[in-house]
Write a protein that holds these residues in place. Structure first.
Motif, PDB file in Angstrom:
ATOM      1  N   VAL A  26     -13.779   4.216  13.614  1.00 41.58           N
ATOM      2  CA  VAL A  26     -14.886   3.635  12.850  1.00 41.58           C
ATOM      3  C   VAL A  26     -16.051   3.370  13.798  1.00 41.58           C
ATOM      4  O   VAL A  26     -15.850   2.892  14.921  1.00 41.58           O
ATOM      5  N   GLU A  27     -17.254   3.681  13.362  1.00 41.97           N
ATOM      6  CA  GLU A  27     -18.457   3.405  14.133  1.00 41.97           C
ATOM      7  C   GLU A  27     -19.392   2.534  13.301  1.00 41.97           C
ATOM      8  O   GLU A  27     -19.566   2.765  12.103  1.00 41.97           O
ATOM      9  N   VAL A  28     -20.002   1.535  13.948  1.00 45.49           N
ATOM     10  CA  VAL A  28     -20.937   0.632  13.273  1.00 45.49           C
ATOM     11  C   VAL A  28     -22.264   0.662  14.020  1.00 45.49           C
ATOM     12  O   VAL A  28     -22.301   0.461  15.237  1.00 45.49           O
ATOM     13  N   TYR A  29     -23.329   0.894  13.285  1.00 49.29           N
ATOM     14  CA  TYR A  29     -24.671   0.948  13.852  1.00 49.29           C
ATOM     15  C   TYR A  29     -25.534  -0.127  13.196  1.00 49.29           C
ATOM     16  O   TYR A  29     -25.275  -0.542  12.065  1.00 49.29           O
ATOM     17  N   GLY A  30     -26.585  -0.539  13.892  1.00 49.20           N
ATOM     18  CA  GLY A  30     -27.570  -1.433  13.302  1.00 49.20           C
ATOM     19  C   GLY A  30     -27.290  -2.893  13.528  1.00 49.20           C
ATOM     20  O   GLY A  30     -26.230  -3.285  14.042  1.00 49.20           O
ATOM     21  N   PRO A  31     -28.237  -3.741  13.143  1.00 48.93           N
ATOM     22  CA  PRO A  31     -28.142  -5.176  13.433  1.00 48.93           C
ATOM     23  C   PRO A  31     -27.096  -5.907  12.593  1.00 48.93           C
ATOM     24  O   PRO A  31     -26.936  -5.621  11.399  1.00 48.93           O
ATOM     25  N   GLU A  32     -26.412  -6.821  13.218  1.00 45.67           N
ATOM     26  CA  GLU A  32     -25.476  -7.685  12.487  1.00 45.67           C
ATOM     27  C   GLU A  32     -26.253  -8.502  11.461  1.00 45.67           C
ATOM     28  O   GLU A  32     -27.377  -8.934  11.702  1.00 45.67           O
ATOM     29  N   GLY A  33     -25.654  -8.687  10.298  1.00 44.06           N
ATOM     30  CA  GLY A  33     -26.290  -9.473   9.247  1.00 44.06           C
ATOM     31  C   GLY A  33     -27.208  -8.674   8.350  1.00 44.06           C
ATOM     32  O   GLY A  33     -27.660  -9.175   7.324  1.00 44.06           O
ATOM     33  N   ALA A  34     -27.503  -7.424   8.710  1.00 38.95           N
ATOM     34  CA  ALA A  34     -28.347  -6.585   7.864  1.00 38.95           C
ATOM     35  C   ALA A  34     -27.541  -6.074   6.675  1.00 38.95           C
ATOM     36  O   ALA A  34     -26.306  -6.059   6.709  1.00 38.95           O
ATOM     37  N   PRO A  35     -28.207  -5.638   5.601  1.00 41.27           N
ATOM     38  CA  PRO A  35     -27.477  -5.057   4.467  1.00 41.27           C
ATOM     39  C   PRO A  35     -26.589  -3.905   4.923  1.00 41.27           C
ATOM     40  O   PRO A  35     -26.987  -3.081   5.744  1.00 41.27           O
ATOM     41  N   ALA A  36     -25.379  -3.857   4.386  1.00 41.20           N
ATOM     42  CA  ALA A  36     -24.377  -2.905   4.868  1.00 41.20           C
ATOM     43  C   ALA A  36     -24.283  -1.665   3.984  1.00 41.20           C
ATOM     44  O   ALA A  36     -24.342  -1.750   2.752  1.00 41.20           O
ATOM     45  N   VAL A  37     -24.121  -0.528   4.654  1.00 45.94           N
ATOM     46  CA  VAL A  37     -23.895   0.755   3.995  1.00 45.94           C
ATOM     47  C   VAL A  37     -22.661   1.378   4.634  1.00 45.94           C
ATOM     48  O   VAL A  37     -22.551   1.425   5.860  1.00 45.94           O
ATOM     49  N   VAL A  38     -21.714   1.841   3.825  1.00 50.67           N
ATOM     50  CA  VAL A  38     -20.499   2.477   4.320  1.00 50.67           C
ATOM     51  C   VAL A  38     -20.498   3.926   3.841  1.00 50.67           C
ATOM     52  O   VAL A  38     -20.612   4.195   2.642  1.00 50.67           O
ATOM     53  N   LEU A  39     -20.384   4.867   4.784  1.00 50.54           N
ATOM     54  CA  LEU A  39     -20.515   6.287   4.484  1.00 50.54           C
ATOM     55  C   LEU A  39     -19.203   7.020   4.768  1.00 50.54           C
ATOM     56  O   LEU A  39     -18.670   6.943   5.875  1.00 50.54           O
ATOM     57  N   ALA A  40     -18.702   7.755   3.769  1.00 52.21           N
ATOM     58  CA  ALA A  40     -17.453   8.510   3.897  1.00 52.21           C
ATOM     59  C   ALA A  40     -17.769  10.001   3.845  1.00 52.21           C
ATOM     60  O   ALA A  40     -18.340  10.493   2.863  1.00 52.21           O
ATOM     61  N   HIS A  41     -17.402  10.727   4.896  1.00 53.07           N
ATOM     62  CA  HIS A  41     -17.728  12.149   4.975  1.00 53.07           C
ATOM     63  C   HIS A  41     -16.731  13.007   4.201  1.00 53.07           C
ATOM     64  O   HIS A  41     -15.699  12.538   3.726  1.00 53.07           O
TER      65      HIS A  41
END
Length: 321
Positions: A26-41
């Protein structure tokens, strides 16, 4: 992760553990607390497939991507029983539990097999707890082989038989060559796909191990997630390329009709199956719209978007990009 033409910042790397003990990268990008998007390839792809969306969204969103079983940095399943729609749903639940806080809402998006993952998990507690809205790209719930247009024959038993043999072929893909890129473009991308994007898709697809590709092809050949579509009771947008041969628009129209709360259907002219790479601006724009509408309060998911009428479909013909 290999650098790509769409490379983003260095991710925070996590490991999720699925119900059967399968580990998932699993990889997580972007600032903590920002709106979350989860992408499944999708099938034969990896986290790299979402690189354009990661690069754009990570500036002001927290973006979670993961490698499906046997793809990218996630090891293969222990045996044939580890490849199933149940496993897809189990793995997504594990990723959501690992990457999101309890009860945290996110926009979930899936391309091809990733969209099927969302359908497979539709009735799961984790999806109901975490999904504020979903984006289904270039996907379908059933009849994938009979409806495929990869083989230029009239619909029927012969086309279905040949298509099944191609999709389930055990032959190695081998190195990326001009011929392999041309074949990949024909089968999976629109006629106007840019050469650099064709090359990027070829690099990703050719990296998928043959045994994994074949194992998942068997799952896709017998897919039936129609019941899952009807259980996916969150605001949903469907995106499809008008030139998609693998999951042609007939699937998108069926999804839009069956989803309980479909709020948009985008048919992208000239675009094939690889929508996040072929038309990154269109896909990213839809993700931004969904996060603004359903996570506008910063991720608690308590707001209600005016666009979510729940009683109709907004169909647009997006511009090919």
């Amino acid at each position: 992760m290999k650098p790509t033409p769409y490379a983003a910042a260095t991710p925070r790397v996590l490991t999720a553990v699925s119900n059967d003990g399968q580990s998932l990268h699993v990889e997580v990008y972007g600032p903590e607390g920002a709106p979350a998007v989860v992408l499944a390839h999708g099938w034969t792809c990896s986290t790299d497939f979402w690189a354009a969306q990661v690069r754009d969204l990570a500036a002001d969103h927290r973006v979670v991507v993961y490698d499906q079983r046997g793809h990218g940095a996630t090891p293969p399943a222990a045996g044939p029983s580890g490849y199933s729609t149940r496993a897809l749903a189990d793995d997504l639940e594990a990723v959501l539990a690992t990457a999101l806080a309890p009860g945290e809402k996110a926009v979930l998006a899936g391309h091809s097999m990733g969209g099927m993952t969302l359908m497979a998990a539709a009735g799961r507690p984790a999806l109901r707890a975490h999904a504020a809205a979903v984006l289904l790209c270039s996907t379908g719930p059933s009849r994938l082989v009979p409806e495929s247009l990869v083989v230029p024959l009239r619909a029927g038993a012969l086309r279905t038989r040949i298509t099944g043999a191609i999709i389930g072929a055990r032959a190695p893909l081998g190195p990326v060559t001009p011929v392999s890129k041309a074949l990949l473009k024909y089968a999976t991308m629109g006629p106007g796909a840019a050469p650099d994007r064709v090359a990027e898709c070829a690099r990703i697809v050719h990296a998928c191990p043959r045994a994994v590709r074949v194992a998942w092809s068997r799952v896709l050949a017998g897919l039936d997630l129609e019941a899952g579509v009807r259980q996916l009771d969150v605001p949903a947008v469907v995106v499809v390329g008008a030139a998609d041969r693998l999951t042609p628009p007939v699937h998108a129209y069926g999804l839009a009709a069956a989803l309980p709360r479909c709020v948009g259907l985008d048919v992208l002219p000239g675009v094939g199956h690889m929508t996040p790479v072929e038309a990154p601006e269109a896909v990213t724009a839809r993700l931004r719209e969904l996060t603004a509408a359903y996570l506008g309060d910063g991720g608690s998911g308590t707001g209600t978007a005016a666009a979510d009428r729940g009683d109709g479909i907004t169909e647009t013909e997006g511009e090919a990009v």
